[in-house]
Write an enzyme that holds these catalytic residues in place. Structure first.
Site, PDB file in Angstrom:
ATOM      1  N   CYS A 114      -6.946 -14.061  -2.944  1.00  0.00           N
ATOM      2  CA  CYS A 114      -7.965 -13.101  -3.398  1.00  0.00           C
ATOM      3  C   CYS A 114      -9.089 -13.768  -4.174  1.00  0.00           C
ATOM      4  O   CYS A 114     -10.176 -13.205  -4.291  1.00  0.00           O
ATOM      5  CB  CYS A 114      -7.320 -12.019  -4.244  1.00  0.00           C
ATOM      6  SG  CYS A 114      -6.130 -11.074  -3.305  1.00  0.00           S
ATOM      7  N   HIS A 261     -13.137  -8.139  -7.120  1.00  0.00           N
ATOM      8  CA  HIS A 261     -12.309  -8.207  -5.913  1.00  0.00           C
ATOM      9  C   HIS A 261     -11.552  -6.886  -5.792  1.00  0.00           C
ATOM     10  O   HIS A 261     -11.029  -6.371  -6.776  1.00  0.00           O
ATOM     11  CB  HIS A 261     -11.340  -9.385  -6.024  1.00  0.00           C
ATOM     12  CG  HIS A 261     -10.170  -9.245  -5.129  1.00  0.00           C
ATOM     13  ND1 HIS A 261     -10.311  -9.111  -3.764  1.00  0.00           N
ATOM     14  CD2 HIS A 261      -8.836  -9.156  -5.381  1.00  0.00           C
ATOM     15  CE1 HIS A 261      -9.105  -8.971  -3.221  1.00  0.00           C
ATOM     16  NE2 HIS A 261      -8.199  -8.989  -4.181  1.00  0.00           N
ATOM     17  N   ASN A 291      -7.359  -3.863   0.503  1.00  0.00           N
ATOM     18  CA  ASN A 291      -7.594  -5.197  -0.042  1.00  0.00           C
ATOM     19  C   ASN A 291      -7.735  -6.173   1.121  1.00  0.00           C
ATOM     20  O   ASN A 291      -6.768  -6.437   1.830  1.00  0.00           O
ATOM     21  CB  ASN A 291      -6.405  -5.569  -0.950  1.00  0.00           C
ATOM     22  CG  ASN A 291      -6.511  -6.970  -1.543  1.00  0.00           C
ATOM     23  OD1 ASN A 291      -7.349  -7.770  -1.131  1.00  0.00           O
ATOM     24  ND2 ASN A 291      -5.650  -7.258  -2.497  1.00  0.00           N
TER      25      ASN A 291
HETATM   26  N1  ACO Z   1       4.841   4.491  -1.068  1.00  0.00           N
HETATM   27  C1  ACO Z   1       5.663   5.227  -1.834  1.00  0.00           C
HETATM   28  N2  ACO Z   1       6.396   4.725  -2.844  1.00  0.00           N
HETATM   29  C2  ACO Z   1       6.261   3.405  -3.096  1.00  0.00           C
HETATM   30  C3  ACO Z   1       5.421   2.573  -2.335  1.00  0.00           C
HETATM   31  C4  ACO Z   1       4.691   3.175  -1.287  1.00  0.00           C
HETATM   32  N3  ACO Z   1       3.844   2.480  -0.504  1.00  0.00           N
HETATM   33  N4  ACO Z   1       5.498   1.319  -2.826  1.00  0.00           N
HETATM   34  C5  ACO Z   1       6.365   1.349  -3.844  1.00  0.00           C
HETATM   35  N5  ACO Z   1       6.826   2.609  -4.019  1.00  0.00           N
HETATM   36  C6  ACO Z   1       7.788   3.114  -5.003  1.00  0.00           C
HETATM   37  C7  ACO Z   1       8.637   2.009  -5.601  1.00  0.00           C
HETATM   38  O1  ACO Z   1       9.737   1.745  -4.774  1.00  0.00           O
HETATM   39  C8  ACO Z   1       9.028   2.614  -6.937  1.00  0.00           C
HETATM   40  O2  ACO Z   1      10.083   3.507  -6.724  1.00  0.00           O
HETATM   41  P1  ACO Z   1      11.242   3.655  -7.839  1.00  0.00           P
HETATM   42  O3  ACO Z   1      10.568   4.176  -9.060  1.00  0.00           O
HETATM   43  O4  ACO Z   1      12.172   4.639  -7.196  1.00  0.00           O
HETATM   44  O5  ACO Z   1      11.825   2.288  -8.018  1.00  0.00           O
HETATM   45  C9  ACO Z   1       7.811   3.446  -7.334  1.00  0.00           C
HETATM   46  O6  ACO Z   1       7.071   3.658  -6.105  1.00  0.00           O
HETATM   47  C10 ACO Z   1       6.914   2.788  -8.344  1.00  0.00           C
HETATM   48  O7  ACO Z   1       6.669   1.434  -7.935  1.00  0.00           O
HETATM   49  P2  ACO Z   1       5.820   0.454  -8.806  1.00  0.00           P
HETATM   50  O8  ACO Z   1       5.864  -0.892  -8.178  1.00  0.00           O
HETATM   51  O9  ACO Z   1       6.155   0.561 -10.228  1.00  0.00           O
HETATM   52  O10 ACO Z   1       4.357   1.088  -8.592  1.00  0.00           O
HETATM   53  P3  ACO Z   1       3.014   0.642  -9.247  1.00  0.00           P
HETATM   54  O11 ACO Z   1       2.418   1.771  -9.949  1.00  0.00           O
HETATM   55  O12 ACO Z   1       3.145  -0.658  -9.993  1.00  0.00           O
HETATM   56  O13 ACO Z   1       2.093   0.371  -7.971  1.00  0.00           O
HETATM   57  C11 ACO Z   1       1.206  -1.459  -6.720  1.00  0.00           C
HETATM   58  C12 ACO Z   1       2.428  -0.632  -7.042  1.00  0.00           C
HETATM   59  C13 ACO Z   1       0.157  -0.570  -6.088  1.00  0.00           C
HETATM   60  C14 ACO Z   1       1.593  -2.541  -5.728  1.00  0.00           C
HETATM   61  C15 ACO Z   1       0.629  -2.079  -8.019  1.00  0.00           C
HETATM   62  O14 ACO Z   1       1.649  -2.674  -8.752  1.00  0.00           O
HETATM   63  C16 ACO Z   1      -0.449  -3.102  -7.779  1.00  0.00           C
HETATM   64  O15 ACO Z   1      -1.527  -2.796  -7.324  1.00  0.00           O
HETATM   65  N6  ACO Z   1      -0.207  -4.365  -8.144  1.00  0.00           N
HETATM   66  C17 ACO Z   1      -1.227  -5.408  -8.066  1.00  0.00           C
HETATM   67  C18 ACO Z   1      -1.569  -5.792  -6.677  1.00  0.00           C
HETATM   68  C19 ACO Z   1      -2.597  -6.886  -6.737  1.00  0.00           C
HETATM   69  O16 ACO Z   1      -3.572  -6.797  -7.465  1.00  0.00           O
HETATM   70  N7  ACO Z   1      -2.404  -7.964  -6.051  1.00  0.00           N
HETATM   71  C20 ACO Z   1      -3.272  -9.103  -6.281  1.00  0.00           C
HETATM   72  C21 ACO Z   1      -4.136  -9.359  -5.220  1.00  0.00           C
HETATM   73  S1  ACO Z   1      -3.298  -9.661  -3.748  1.00  0.00           S
HETATM   74  C22 ACO Z   1      -3.440 -11.343  -3.407  1.00  0.00           C
HETATM   75  O17 ACO Z   1      -3.878 -12.173  -4.133  1.00  0.00           O
HETATM   76  C23 ACO Z   1      -2.875 -11.753  -2.125  1.00  0.00           C
END
Ligand code: ACO
Length: 334
Positions: A114, A261, A291
């Site tokens: 990213c 980003h 993304n």
């Molecule tokens: N649909 C439905 N439920 C989901 C999904 C989905 N797609 N994905 C995860 N869940 C569930 C999980 O299993 C979890 O369930 P549980 O409570 O029963 O265990 C619940 O939703 C909450 O999951 P979290 O991981 O806590 O959700 P969060 O609010 O953190 O959101 C996300 C997840 C969107 C991935 C977030 O953490 C995020 O954006 N992280 C950063 C991503 C990023 O910036 N990456 C960097 C760039 S990428 C790169 O460099 C390649």
């Protein structure tokens, strides 16, 4: 003579095929509501035919060259940023050079996920400032969709990413107050496992075996500790934007536009809030494309320019955070 580097032309390309959150909810346990609430994403683009990053990069590069008024043969350097290279080797930049029908100038890939566009921009800036190159093409391009796990096991990652490409052609700018004013890059490799694709890797022999794929949660797919990445992203984005502003004697309030980003709308909103930037000073398009990793900033910058959000003389900040961890920021006077 030392001069600044400036973006002379921009271009981008997105595959036509739109994949909505509802489309994903048909193949995995997710919902439009969950995806929008947690990420801001409504839809993304996926390729439908055999197209690697170099193929997506080609129309974006051609558009940027046209806008810059530069012939491909007059480029002195080509850099392509991707985390989804066409093949392990040769570089996707080599393939793009072939697609452009040109030869001779150096090419290289940047594998900084990213943050790739910021790393490419800083590289182009340094080449131009030192006089080592006059015209540099940088392209972020990703074919994510062929590398994601669309079963429920992969839902946390698969809903986020989209395919696309964004390009910029840079050249020298004699006015020291215009163009790229400063660039700042960072990395912290101790967090490598927080966001990664583990296989194929060079430690396994053979590098690919049947147990690596074909089942939910296979090691072939990206792994991410989402919450951990999220928290680091907000902190590092904010830090590095302050660093770029301080290096040039500016305050957040001086910014005309921040283009972060496009990782997650909530990350962008928290960063903007920390900098006390009003909504109209931050450009986001993640709701339409997800993304697109190395492609996200040039696509967003091009759209912002086309939408009239970047006026001549505007102070624009680009910032990114991603796997590695890597992060960076650039400040430019348009
Ligand atoms: N649909 C439905 N439920 C989901 C999904 C989905 N797609 N994905 C995860 N869940 C569930 C999980 O299993 C979890 O369930 P549980 O409570 O029963 O265990 C619940 O939703 C909450 O999951 P979290 O991981 O806590 O959700 P969060 O609010 O953190 O959101 C996300 C997840 C969107 C991935 C977030 O953490 C995020 O954006 N992280 C950063 C991503 C990023 O910036 N990456 C960097 C760039 S990428 C790169 O460099 C390649």
């Amino acid at each position: 003579m030392i001069c600044n580097a400036r973006i002379l032309g921009l271009g981008h390309f997105l595959p036509d095929h739109v994949v909505t959150n509802a489309d994903l909810a048909r193949v995995m346990d997710t919902s439009d509501e969950w995806i929008q609430q947690r990420t801001g994403i409504r839809q993304r683009r996926h390729i439908t035919a055999d197209a690697g990053p170099a193929d997506l990069a080609l129309p974006a590069a051609r558009e940027a060259l046209r806008a810059a008024g530069i012939a491909a043969a007059d480029l002195d350097l080509i850099v392509l940023g991707t985390l989804s290279p066409d093949v392990d080797f040769p570089s996707s930049a080599s393939l793009l050079q072939r697609h452009l029908g040109i030869r001779g100038m150096p090419v290289m890939d940047v594998r900084n996920q990213c943050s790739g566009f910021l790393y490419m921009l800083a590289t182009a800036d340094k080449f131009i400032r030192t006089g080592a190159a006059r015209h540099v093409l940088i392209v972020g391009a990703e074919t994510h969709s062929t590398g994601l796990d669309f079963s429920t096991a992969g839902r946390e990652v698969a809903v986020i990413f989209g395919d696309g490409a964004g390009a910029a052609v840079l050249g020298p700018e004699a006015n020291p107050g215009r163009g790229i004013l400063t660039t700042h890059l960072h990395s912290e490799g101790r967090f490598a496992e927080k966001l990664c694709v583990e296989v194929p890797n060079s430690r396994d022999h053979p590098r690919v075996t049947a147990d690596m794929f074909g089942h939910p949660g296979a090691r072939l797919f990206p792994q991410m500790e989402g919450r951990y990445v999220f928290k680091h992203a907000v902190t590092r984005f904010t830090e590095v934007i302050h660093e770029a502003l301080a290096a040039t004697g500016h305050q957040p309030a001086d910014l005309d536009l921040l283009i972060p980003h496009q990782a997650n709308l909530r990350i962008s909103q928290l960063v903007a809030m920390g900098l006390e930037l009003p909504e109209d000073k931050v450009f986001n398009n993640i709701e339409r494309y997800g993304n697109t990793t190395a492609a996200s900033i040039p696509i967003a910058l091009h759209e912002a320019v086309e939408a009239g959000r970047v006026h001549p003389g505007a102070l624009v900040c680009l910032a990114a955070f991603g796997a590695g961890f890597t992060w960076g920021a650039a400040l430019m006077r348009w």
